[in-house]
Scaffold this motif. Structure first.
Motif, mmCIF file in Angstrom:
data_model
loop_
_atom_site.group_PDB
_atom_site.id
_atom_site.type_symbol
_atom_site.label_atom_id
_atom_site.label_comp_id
_atom_site.label_asym_id
_atom_site.label_seq_id
_atom_site.Cartn_x
_atom_site.Cartn_y
_atom_site.Cartn_z
ATOM 1 N N HIS A 145 27.069 28.208 11.216
ATOM 2 C CA HIS A 145 27.624 28.984 12.331
ATOM 3 C C HIS A 145 28.304 28.101 13.376
ATOM 4 N N THR A 184 24.038 36.250 12.384
ATOM 5 C CA THR A 184 25.374 36.718 12.745
ATOM 6 C C THR A 184 25.704 36.258 14.162
ATOM 7 N N ARG A 185 26.934 35.797 14.306
ATOM 8 C CA ARG A 185 27.460 35.484 15.631
ATOM 9 C C ARG A 185 28.893 36.001 15.708
#
Ligand code: GLY
Ligand code: MN
Ligand code: MN
Length: 464
Positions: free
Chosen positions: A186, A262-263
């Motif tokens: 990420h 999730t980002r």
């Protein structure tokens, strides 16, 4: 793999939970991609891994609940295998590594099952999800493929779920390793979120990190400026300044434990005012959920109170109206948050989904809510210490859904459709963390991937 006694103890416990009979656990085999010898990346069955630990093809485990012994079926490498694959460890040696004393050739599995059938013994198996194992079980048991799910053992399903749901310290360490890889993926994605970058390049780079550090991605990577499409596996776009890039990606550790983060990142490095306002609501939602998670609380109640946080934030923005609790009771929040707050995670990213979501995520006390949005909640039941979960609220602006609700006047008392028009190109925001439930709260697994707008902007702009 873990120590042999871990697997021996797991099988021993399983024999205590299942009343009688035989348990057959087939491992997975290679699956052809475009012709027989060109196969998909091999992935062992997760329940087989949990009880028998061996990460290769052509195995089946048999657990005799009545007699108490465990058997491993497989074939030793032939000279031809050695020529193509190099020297191989014997089946006996492999079996010993997972605490199994007795091995037999694979074909003997058929004799054992046939004899058990003749004796009228119960044969427990889990619902198979792969065609190859459906065909195997059909041949072994004489049950048509289409009937295998119906005849699979609910007793075994429940016993396996009760064991796999509670992660021990070795499993948590594996999940933390997977989270560490996810963290790197990420941060890399944020650093690559510059205007003009091809989504495919970023997705491929993340996949490379997952493969270089572990067993690869724990599910196909979702990476898109169309974050409003919940599971968008197309990476064909080029990033545009001022858009949001949603990345939902995680890794498997070498022992196949998952992470799932999730980002959502502003392309070019800065949230605009509208994005930041919505982002702050999603951030408040994930932090609210994390503050509520603890043993004894149902995830369904946390899902619903998180929906209230989202509805109340959207009301402040003028996108929702009316009483927040009433809005959520009527499912109005689901226009923006049309999925569940999260799911169990472990050897599978949606842990044990093959065994039946109704048994993994619900029980007699907590039943699913059959309302658009909340119906997608995979985990609703009371949490227990040792559960590993995802916490993944989102806020999306889905043009087709907005238009449908507007024309049908769905939840019109709670939605300001007029104002929503200017959000139709917004995309979507999802934030997702992984955590383990404790008696008093929860603990994030791995370091928290940058999440505040300041942390994200800092990560994008400081490429190290
Ligand atoms: N990665 C799929 C999910 O978040 O459930
Ligand atoms: Mn995810
Ligand atoms: Mn998830």
């Amino acid at each position: 793999m873990f120590r042999a006694e871990i697997y021996r103890n797991r099988r021993k416990r399983l024999k205590e939970l299942v009343t009688d009979g035989l348990i057959v656990l087939p491992g997975n085999v290679d699956v052809p991609m475009n012709y027989a010898d060109n196969t998909y990346h091999f992935r062992q069955d997760s329940s087989f891994l949990y009880y028998f630990g061996l990460d290769f093809q052509g195995l089946a485990g048999l657990i005799d609940v009545d007699g108490g012994n465990d058997l491993l079926f497989g074939d030793d490498a032939s000279i031809e295998d050695v020529i193509w694959m190099g020297p191989q460890v014997s089946l006996q040696e492999n079996a010993a590594r997972v605490g199994v004393d007795k091995t037999e050739s694979y074909s003997k599995l058929f004799d054992h099952i046939a004899s058990a059938i003749r004796q009228g013994r119960r044969i427990h198996f889990l619902p198979p999800y792969r065609a190859e194992n459906k065909l195997l079980l059909q041949e072994l048991l004489g049950i048509q493929c289409s009937k295998l799910k119906e005849y699979s053992s609910l007793e075994l399903v429940k016993a396996v779920i009760s064991m796999r749901s509670i992660k021990d310290s070795g499993e948590l360490n594996e999940i933390r390793t997977a989270c560490g890889i996810g963290y790197e993926m990420h941060v890399k994605a944020m650093q690559m979120a510059t205007p003009g970058a091809w989504e495919q390049t970023i997705a491929g780079t993340l996949e490379g990190i997952a493969r270089a550090k572990g067993s690869g991605p724990s599910y196909p990577i979702i990476l898109s400026q169309h974050g409003e499409i919940l599971h968008n596996h197309q990476h064909t776009g080029y990033l545009k300044e001022g858009k949001l890039m949603l990345v939902d990606a995680g890794a498997e550790s070498l022992m196949h434990y998952a992470s799932d983060f999730t980002r959502t990142t502003p392309v070019g490095g800065k949230f605009n005012q509208q994005q930041r306002e919505v982002y702050e609501i999603a951030l408040a939602a994930i932090n609210h959920a994390a503050s509520k998670i603890k043993a004894g609380t149902t995830y369904q109640s946390i899902h619903l109170s998180t929906a209230e946080v989202i509805a109340s934030g959207l009301k402040e923005l003028g996108l929702m109206k009316g009483d927040v609790k009433e809005a959520v009771k009527n499912g109005a929040h689901a226009l923006f948050f049309p999925h569940g707050l999260g799911h169990m995670m472990g050897l599978d990213v949606h842990d044990m989904e093959d065994l039946g979501q109704i048994y993994v995520g619900y029980d007699d006390e907590t039943r699913p809510i059959d309302q658009f949005g909340t119906a997608y909640l995979r985990l609703g039941k009371k949490l227990e210490a040792g559960y590993v979960l995802t916490n993944e609220p989102g806020i999306y602006f889905i043009p087709a859904l907005i238009d449908k609700w507007r024309s049908e006047k769905t939840n019109a008392d709670f939605i300001n459709f007029e104002k929503l028009e200017s959000y139709k190109t917004f995309g979507g925001i999802r934030l997702e963390d992984n955590l383990v439930v404790t008696e008093t709260g929860c603990e994030l697994l791995g370091n928290r991937v940058p999440i505040t707008p300041e942390e994200i902007e800092e990560t994008i702009n400081n490429k190290g």
